[in-house]
Design a protein around this motif. Structure first.
Motif, PDB file in Angstrom:
ATOM      1  N   ASP A  37       0.830  -1.190   0.000  1.00 52.63           N
ATOM      2  CA  ASP A  37       0.000   0.000   0.000  1.00 52.63           C
ATOM      3  C   ASP A  37       0.875   1.254   0.000  1.00 52.63           C
ATOM      4  N   ASP A  38       0.535   2.225  -0.835  1.00 55.82           N
ATOM      5  CA  ASP A  38       1.293   3.475  -0.911  1.00 55.82           C
ATOM      6  C   ASP A  38       1.325   4.210   0.421  1.00 55.82           C
ATOM      7  N   LEU A  39       0.234   4.126   1.180  1.00 57.29           N
ATOM      8  CA  LEU A  39       0.195   4.791   2.480  1.00 57.29           C
ATOM      9  C   LEU A  39       1.213   4.183   3.443  1.00 57.29           C
ATOM     10  N   ARG A  40       1.418   2.885   3.348  1.00 60.88           N
ATOM     11  CA  ARG A  40       2.421   2.223   4.197  1.00 60.88           C
ATOM     12  C   ARG A  40       3.818   2.735   3.853  1.00 60.88           C
ATOM     13  N   ILE A  41       4.094   2.903   2.564  1.00 58.45           N
ATOM     14  CA  ILE A  41       5.400   3.409   2.134  1.00 58.45           C
ATOM     15  C   ILE A  41       5.605   4.837   2.626  1.00 58.45           C
TER      16      ILE A  41
END
Length: 61
Positions: free
Chosen positions: A31-35
């Motif tokens: 997930d982009d939010l995790r990155i």
């Protein structure tokens, strides 16, 4: 905790975040939010390391 040991712990945490971030970047399903969260945490730890180093040098002079 001494400043040196605190710095060592922060550096260890920074390396662990870097490894985790690289692992996430290697997997397309991450997930982009995790990155973004990992990058933010890594930068925060780096800023704390730099602040402690700067304050440590300032106290020596």
């Amino acid at each position: 905790m001494s400043m040196q040991s605190h710095l060592a712990e922060l550096e260890k945490k920074h390396r662990a975040l870097e490894v985790e971030l690289n692992d996430c970047l290697a997997h397309r399903a991450t997930d982009d939010l995790r990155i973004v969260e990992l990058k933010r945490k890594k930068l925060s730890v780096k800023d704390e390391i730099e602040r402690l180093r700067h304050n440590g040098l300032a106290s020596v002079h």
